[in-house]
Enzyme design. Structure first.
Site, PDB file in Angstrom:
ATOM      1  N   ASP A  68       9.860  11.674   9.920  1.00 41.68           N
ATOM      2  CA  ASP A  68       9.089  11.201   8.768  1.00 41.68           C
ATOM      3  C   ASP A  68       8.874  12.284   7.710  1.00 41.68           C
ATOM      4  OD1 ASP A  68       8.946   8.594   9.572  1.00 41.68           O
ATOM      5  OD2 ASP A  68       7.064   8.824  10.646  1.00 41.68           O
TER       6      ASP A  68
ATOM      7  N   ASP B 124       5.040  -3.712   1.261  1.00 38.24           N
ATOM      8  CA  ASP B 124       6.043  -4.764   1.213  1.00 38.24           C
ATOM      9  C   ASP B 124       7.230  -4.546   2.147  1.00 38.24           C
ATOM     10  OD1 ASP B 124       7.540  -2.783  -0.025  1.00 38.24           O
ATOM     11  OD2 ASP B 124       7.556  -3.734  -1.994  1.00 38.24           O
ATOM     12  N   GLY B 125       7.309  -3.377   2.773  1.00 39.62           N
ATOM     13  CA  GLY B 125       8.375  -3.152   3.747  1.00 39.62           C
ATOM     14  C   GLY B 125       9.663  -2.594   3.188  1.00 39.62           C
TER      15      GLY B 125
ATOM     16  N   ASP C 130       1.115   9.060  15.102  1.00 37.01           N
ATOM     17  CA  ASP C 130       2.226   8.109  14.989  1.00 37.01           C
ATOM     18  C   ASP C 130       3.442   8.748  14.335  1.00 37.01           C
ATOM     19  OD1 ASP C 130       0.312   7.976  12.742  1.00 37.01           O
ATOM     20  OD2 ASP C 130       1.822   6.693  11.817  1.00 37.01           O
TER      21      ASP C 130
END
Length: 487
Positions: free
Chosen positions: A261, A123-124, A251
């Site tokens: 990350d 959903d971001g 990535d």
């Protein structure tokens, strides 16, 4: 410092429109600042007082109407768990723009948890715990001297979000990096058969991060060689500190060689070479001892993507890439040996082969007796000064091999001051991190702030019993630590 909305540059968005997609951050109903990195803000010429204001908090969520730079989601590909994904990109993040630090270096201002983008896989949105984890881990790594992205702020949005079958408070992270160009950025450009885009991306990286390559006989070969060396150095720093990244897909690796990350990451407690902590890494692909091999594998993918720029003869480009990537092993061993030489407190006169043998023997001792990784190295300082008790107390039973190791090591006259300067007392211990994040999710930031203060000065031992727990591993019998890709 100015109190109006900061002016940001649009370097990436204007140079690479084909690798950028416009984003409109979702409005936050009740934004509230949870953490602000004053020191980093000042380095970027940002007024902490402004960032604490209502307008400043809206700037940190990407909502400020006075922004000089429109947010863009960056496009890239990636190899996840060894499988190539032709398009990944920022699924819940956006590059707000760039800002110059005091030294004139360009820094990305990047937001995470702003809502869906055209590349969203979920959903971001993001929630408080994982965003504070990234803030904390970035600051811990920075204080340890490990190249890393750093958080500028974490803002609670006031909107509840569904996360791991729970309803948790939403949050946005504002972070900075030298840039967010990933190995997967080159894979995306290469896969699209656009040599002009690939060349522009390489030129951008040379100008921004590796200017020495510009003067080389073959700049693109020099660029790849510099990335190999910087990545080897970064990996050695992870190994030096007992850090396990947890999700080293292409990535999640930056071409500027900064750690990014902090999702399923962790620090070792008891030394276990094959330790991994991610709940979705079922076979230990990204385990501690596999990080050098995985980084090399990732560099092989980068070399393949860059290969069209490495030679005029198409039949030799892959061979040239392989030759450059093959230098990783030697570069890594050199950086690793230098890092552990310091951890052992040994001078340059001691032969590298001796350093390697002593280090490997020390690691075997720790593995055989499940000794705390961070504590072992720190206790060497007292041992070098004649007090072996703290170190010996970490071994539960007789350890005759420790006697032999200490005798050989002490004969080399280790420097206790150097040992204390490079071996921390405090790291972001996994069980304490989880306690702090759980408390913060429930509204109590005090444990988070206490831990943050300690990891900001990891080499300085604090007097008093209250701090002892921060220097200890998880209690005996504690369940194995597991993390998720919450960030």
């Amino acid at each position: 410092m100015a109190r109006e909305t900061p002016v940001l540059e649009r370097v990436w968005a204007e140079a690479f429109p084909e690798l950028s997609r416009e984003v409109a951050p979702v409005s936050t109903p009740e934004p509230r600042l949870l953490a602000l990195n004053d020191e980093l803000a000042r380095d970027l010429g940002l007024d902490p007082a402004y960032l604490r204001s209502d307008a400043g908090v809206r700037f940190l969520t990407g909502e400020s109407s006075g922004l000089s730079a429109a947010p863009v989601a960056q496009v890239y590909a990636g190899h996840q768990w060894g499988v190539y994904k032709p398009i990944l990109g920022d699924g819940r993040a956006a590059l707000l723009g760039e800002r110059r630090d005091r030294a004139g270096r360009l820094r990305d201002v990047h937001l995470k948890g702003i809502g869906p983008t055209s590349m969203s896989r979920v959903d971001g949105y993001a929630v408080v715990g994982p965003m504070l984890r990234e803030y904390l881990m970035g600051e811990a790594m920075h204080a340890l001297g490990v190249p890393t992205t750093r958080a500028l702020a974490v803002v609670a949005t006031g909107a509840p979000r569904h996360h791991d079958e729970q309803v948790l408070p939403g949050a946005v992270l504002a972070r900075t990096a030298s840039s967010h160009v990933r190995f997967g950025s080159f894979s995306y450009a290469g896969a699209h058969g656009d040599p002009a885009l690939l060349r522009r991306l390489a030129d951008h990286l040379i100008a921004r991060h590796y200017p020495r390559a510009r003067g080389a006989d073959h700049p693109y070969r020099a660029l790849l060689g510099e990335i190999v060396d910087a990545s080897a150095h970064l990996t050695a720093q992870w190994m030096r500190t007992g850090f396990v990244h947890g999700v080293l897909s292409t990535d999640n690796v930056l071409a500027c060689a900064e750690t990014i990350d902090y999702g399923p990451c962790a620090f070792l407690d008891a030394y276990e070479p094959g330790a991994y902590f991610s709940s979705i890494d079922r076979f230990g692909r990204y385990a501690y001892d596999k990080q050098p091999a995985i980084m090399r594998w990732n560099l092989e993918q980068l070399g393949h993507a860059l290969s069209p720029l490495l030679a005029d003869d198409a039949s030799t480009v892959e061979e040239v890439a392989v030759e450059i990537i093959d230098t990783f092993d030697g570069r890594y061993r050199s950086h690793w040996a230098a890092a552990f030489r310091d951890k052992l407190g040994l001078e340059d006169r001691v032969e590298s082969s001796v350093v390697t043998e002593l280090t490997e023997a020390a690691l075997n001792l720790q593995a055989d007796h499940r000794v705390d990784f961070t504590g072992f190295w720190r206790d060497l300082a007292a041992a070098a000064e004649g007090d072996e008790r703290p170190l010996r107390d970490r071994f539960l039973g007789p350890a005759p091999e420790l006697d032999a190791w200490l005798n050989r090591w002490k004969a080399l006259t280790p420097n206790s001051g150097l040992i204390r300067a490079v071996n921390p007392v405090y790291i972001a211990r996994n069980h304490i991190v989880e306690e702090a994040l759980d408390a913060a999710t429930k509204g109590d930031l005090a444990p988070f702030n206490d831990l943050l203060a300690l990891v900001h000065e990891p080499y300085t031992e604090r007097p008093g019993g209250v701090y002892r727990r921060y220097a200890r591993p998880a209690p005996d019998g504690a369940p194995r630590h597991r993390t998720s890709c919450g960030t």
